[in-house]
Design a protein around this motif. Sequence first.
Motif, PDB file in Angstrom:
ATOM      1  N   ILE A 160       0.846  -1.196   0.000  1.00  0.00           N
ATOM      2  CA  ILE A 160       0.000   0.000   0.000  1.00  0.00           C
ATOM      3  C   ILE A 160       0.883   1.248   0.000  1.00  0.00           C
ATOM      4  CG2 ILE A 160      -1.767   1.290   1.255  1.00  0.00           C
ATOM      5  CD1 ILE A 160      -2.531  -1.418   2.586  1.00  0.00           C
ATOM      6  N   ILE A 161       0.688   2.111  -0.983  1.00  0.00           N
ATOM      7  CA  ILE A 161       1.379   3.397  -1.021  1.00  0.00           C
ATOM      8  C   ILE A 161       0.531   4.397  -0.240  1.00  0.00           C
ATOM      9  CG2 ILE A 161       2.259   5.251  -2.478  1.00  0.00           C
ATOM     10  CD1 ILE A 161       2.364   3.134  -4.763  1.00  0.00           C
ATOM     11  N   ARG A 162       1.129   5.049   0.730  1.00  0.00           N
ATOM     12  CA  ARG A 162       0.375   5.977   1.577  1.00  0.00           C
ATOM     13  C   ARG A 162       0.963   7.378   1.474  1.00  0.00           C
ATOM     14  NH1 ARG A 162      -1.352   5.254   7.936  1.00  0.00           N
ATOM     15  NH2 ARG A 162      -1.454   7.466   8.462  1.00  0.00           N
ATOM     16  N   ALA A 163       0.101   8.338   1.177  1.00  0.00           N
ATOM     17  CA  ALA A 163       0.479   9.751   1.148  1.00  0.00           C
ATOM     18  C   ALA A 163      -0.243  10.453   2.286  1.00  0.00           C
ATOM     19  CB  ALA A 163       0.101  10.372  -0.192  1.00  0.00           C
ATOM     20  N   ASP A 164       0.517  10.976   3.236  1.00  0.00           N
ATOM     21  CA  ASP A 164      -0.053  11.670   4.398  1.00  0.00           C
ATOM     22  C   ASP A 164      -0.081  13.170   4.154  1.00  0.00           C
ATOM     23  OD1 ASP A 164      -0.460   9.373   5.867  1.00  0.00           O
ATOM     24  OD2 ASP A 164       1.489   9.473   6.857  1.00  0.00           O
ATOM     25  N   TYR A 165      -1.255  13.762   4.373  1.00  0.00           N
ATOM     26  CA  TYR A 165      -1.429  15.203   4.333  1.00  0.00           C
ATOM     27  C   TYR A 165      -1.676  15.701   5.759  1.00  0.00           C
ATOM     28  CZ  TYR A 165      -1.921  14.538  -0.710  1.00  0.00           C
ATOM     29  OH  TYR A 165      -1.697  14.219  -2.018  1.00  0.00           O
ATOM     30  N   ASN A 166      -1.859  16.964   5.930  1.00  0.00           N
ATOM     31  CA  ASN A 166      -2.015  17.512   7.278  1.00  0.00           C
ATOM     32  C   ASN A 166      -3.274  17.002   7.969  1.00  0.00           C
ATOM     33  OD1 ASN A 166       0.348  19.125   7.458  1.00  0.00           O
ATOM     34  ND2 ASN A 166      -0.589  20.638   6.092  1.00  0.00           N
ATOM     35  N   ASN A 167      -4.357  16.813   7.218  1.00  0.00           N
ATOM     36  CA  ASN A 167      -5.630  16.470   7.845  1.00  0.00           C
ATOM     37  C   ASN A 167      -6.218  15.142   7.390  1.00  0.00           C
ATOM     38  OD1 ASN A 167      -6.025  18.965   9.432  1.00  0.00           O
ATOM     39  ND2 ASN A 167      -6.058  19.928   7.397  1.00  0.00           N
ATOM     40  N   PHE A 168      -5.547  14.429   6.519  1.00  0.00           N
ATOM     41  CA  PHE A 168      -6.050  13.138   6.047  1.00  0.00           C
ATOM     42  C   PHE A 168      -4.914  12.405   5.345  1.00  0.00           C
ATOM     43  CE2 PHE A 168      -6.925  16.357   2.858  1.00  0.00           C
ATOM     44  CZ  PHE A 168      -6.391  15.790   1.701  1.00  0.00           C
ATOM     45  N   SER A 169      -5.169  11.165   4.955  1.00  0.00           N
ATOM     46  CA  SER A 169      -4.197  10.369   4.197  1.00  0.00           C
ATOM     47  C   SER A 169      -4.891   9.758   2.985  1.00  0.00           C
ATOM     48  CB  SER A 169      -3.605   9.254   5.073  1.00  0.00           C
ATOM     49  OG  SER A 169      -4.614   8.311   5.413  1.00  0.00           O
ATOM     50  N   ILE A 170      -4.088   9.413   1.980  1.00  0.00           N
ATOM     51  CA  ILE A 170      -4.595   8.685   0.807  1.00  0.00           C
ATOM     52  C   ILE A 170      -3.798   7.396   0.685  1.00  0.00           C
ATOM     53  CG2 ILE A 170      -5.082   8.716  -1.652  1.00  0.00           C
ATOM     54  CD1 ILE A 170      -5.072  11.738  -1.592  1.00  0.00           C
ATOM     55  N   SER A 171      -4.503   6.271   0.618  1.00  0.00           N
ATOM     56  CA  SER A 171      -3.875   4.972   0.416  1.00  0.00           C
ATOM     57  C   SER A 171      -4.162   4.514  -1.009  1.00  0.00           C
ATOM     58  CB  SER A 171      -4.411   3.942   1.413  1.00  0.00           C
ATOM     59  OG  SER A 171      -4.067   4.293   2.736  1.00  0.00           O
ATOM     60  N   TYR A 172      -3.097   4.175  -1.738  1.00  0.00           N
ATOM     61  CA  TYR A 172      -3.217   3.708  -3.119  1.00  0.00           C
ATOM     62  C   TYR A 172      -2.838   2.233  -3.167  1.00  0.00           C
ATOM     63  CZ  TYR A 172      -2.914   8.748  -4.299  1.00  0.00           C
ATOM     64  OH  TYR A 172      -3.104  10.103  -4.379  1.00  0.00           O
ATOM     65  N   PHE A 173      -3.677   1.398  -3.792  1.00  0.00           N
ATOM     66  CA  PHE A 173      -3.348  -0.027  -3.871  1.00  0.00           C
ATOM     67  C   PHE A 173      -4.280  -0.752  -4.839  1.00  0.00           C
ATOM     68  CE2 PHE A 173      -6.411   0.626  -0.501  1.00  0.00           C
ATOM     69  CZ  PHE A 173      -7.340  -0.401  -0.672  1.00  0.00           C
TER      70      PHE A 173
END
Length: 578
Positions: A242-255
């Motif tokens: 799972i590729i995870r991109a963390d932002y200040n108020n949420f995250s996005i998981s790509y898979f």
Amino acid sequence: MNYRTIFFLLLFSLSLQAQTVELPSVWKIHAGDSLQYKNPEFDDAQWKKITVPSQWETQGFSNYDGYAWYRVRFTVPKKYLTTELYLFVGKVDDVDETFLNGIRIGSTGKFPPAVESAWNVQRAYKIPADLLKEENILAVRVYDGGGPGGIIGGLTGLFTKEEVEKELNLGPAPKKSYYKLTTSNGLIAAVYDEKRNCIESLLPHIFQAYDSSHAVRPFALNIRPNIQEKPVRIGYDEQTHIIRADYNNFSISYFAPFTADEKIFYAVLRGEKKYINAVTFSSENAAGLLLSTNFIREKNGDAEKYFLFSFVDSLHNNINAVAAAEKRITASAVSLVDEERRYMKNIFASCALPNSLSPSERKTVEQSIAVLKMSQVGQSEIFPGARGQLLASLPPGSWNIAWVRDGSYAVRALTELGLWSEAKNGLQFMLQAKANRYKNFIFTDGKDYGIGMDYKISVCRYFGTGIEESDFNDAGPNIEIDGFGLFLTAFSDYIRTSNDTAFALQWKSVLTKNIADVLLHCIDSVNLIRAESGPWERHLPGKQFAYTAAVCAEGLYKFSALCSILHLSGEQYKEAAD
């Protein structure tokens, strides 16, 4: 050029600086060479379209070597016209000459007759003052001498001087040099570009080509969130796929999910509903019909926003797949992200790892296991002959192809880890694949360099559909013999470790007649494996390589020990190994 590189990205990165002006991802291309193609007024309406960066072999120019030109139109905001800017045109295999608005601004490598390749060099050319306009034409002359060709990787765009210093890592060490992460479930693959904060391509298979004239093309390009801020952290989520991109108020998981075993790609936002509700994604359709949907899932006070991407093409008629997936996910009490993480963590826990591993060593091993899992074609692949193959690299690497050598080493790793099902699938792929193409091969010197008898393991590699192939150049194909020994070692190690005697007996005849006996046939009068292309793929007429002799001796020796299970005498194989 046959360079294979595997990048394992183990550390999270900090936020990334984007280019000042982004170039389009789709350019025009034409095979041939004429300096009139540099002129802004030249009519390129009939030229083919190509995704940049990519090998042109995978974009409709299979097995093409020689000259080609790229052209693309792009717009520059007026405020940048007086700024000192540099033009990046990616990494070009092998040589380029770059023209902006008809003016030559740089070249790297040397064109024929004295070719000097610069296939792995990022092109960065300073734009002369007053040359840039609001509307521009970029033309790139390219020469490829063999293997992958074209603008194969790297960065494209317009950058300021400060951005150039950062992007080219001109400062002191340590330096990060690679910015793409791949996620796969063995059925589809997605490539995430940290620099551009997007999924640059989604592929309907993880292998490179169906056959010599049909490459696997992406079904979607440039899937990106409409978010102005940059991620504060990017990486693989706990060493999983799972590729995870963390932002200040949420995250996005790509898979792409292993648990669902489907050809659907997911981008899942997790955070407070007020932050994730407004986020949308843009995308570009490529080969086939792109299917997509999005929905909010709320359970136990947690909010998730799911974005699903799939496709329909001439091979896949899964028109209802996205709707079915949405129904399944909304009914589930468990987040699909958590299910996927738990799946890969259970794989890690099932592996036979030394207790002495340090925390950092364990992370490295776990990430490597995830890469192995992502690199094996799943058992639900639409082509039965493709199932189980282990690739030499994942996209966007140039060699997402099943080599016997890479596959055999991967099978041995899976066996030692105790992932016997995966190891068996890798072996079964090669045993069931279609080989024997080079039983006889008459080269230009009139000599027969073929194997000389019926054989089962490829002399080089396989197309994605499970049919033997070998790469050619002016010195003919690669006809390699080391793979026979490597396969016997991998097979013998698997049987010895797993005690799967039924599998050994099932393939008894093929193992002896079409693999082990083939090696006996290839031993010459001085007790070495005869001249062949070798592990460094030197084509024909070849040489006698120590590596080939060593791995074939090991394979014969281990197979001789296995013969008792097969109710055979292994003495001839042990003698040959000695």
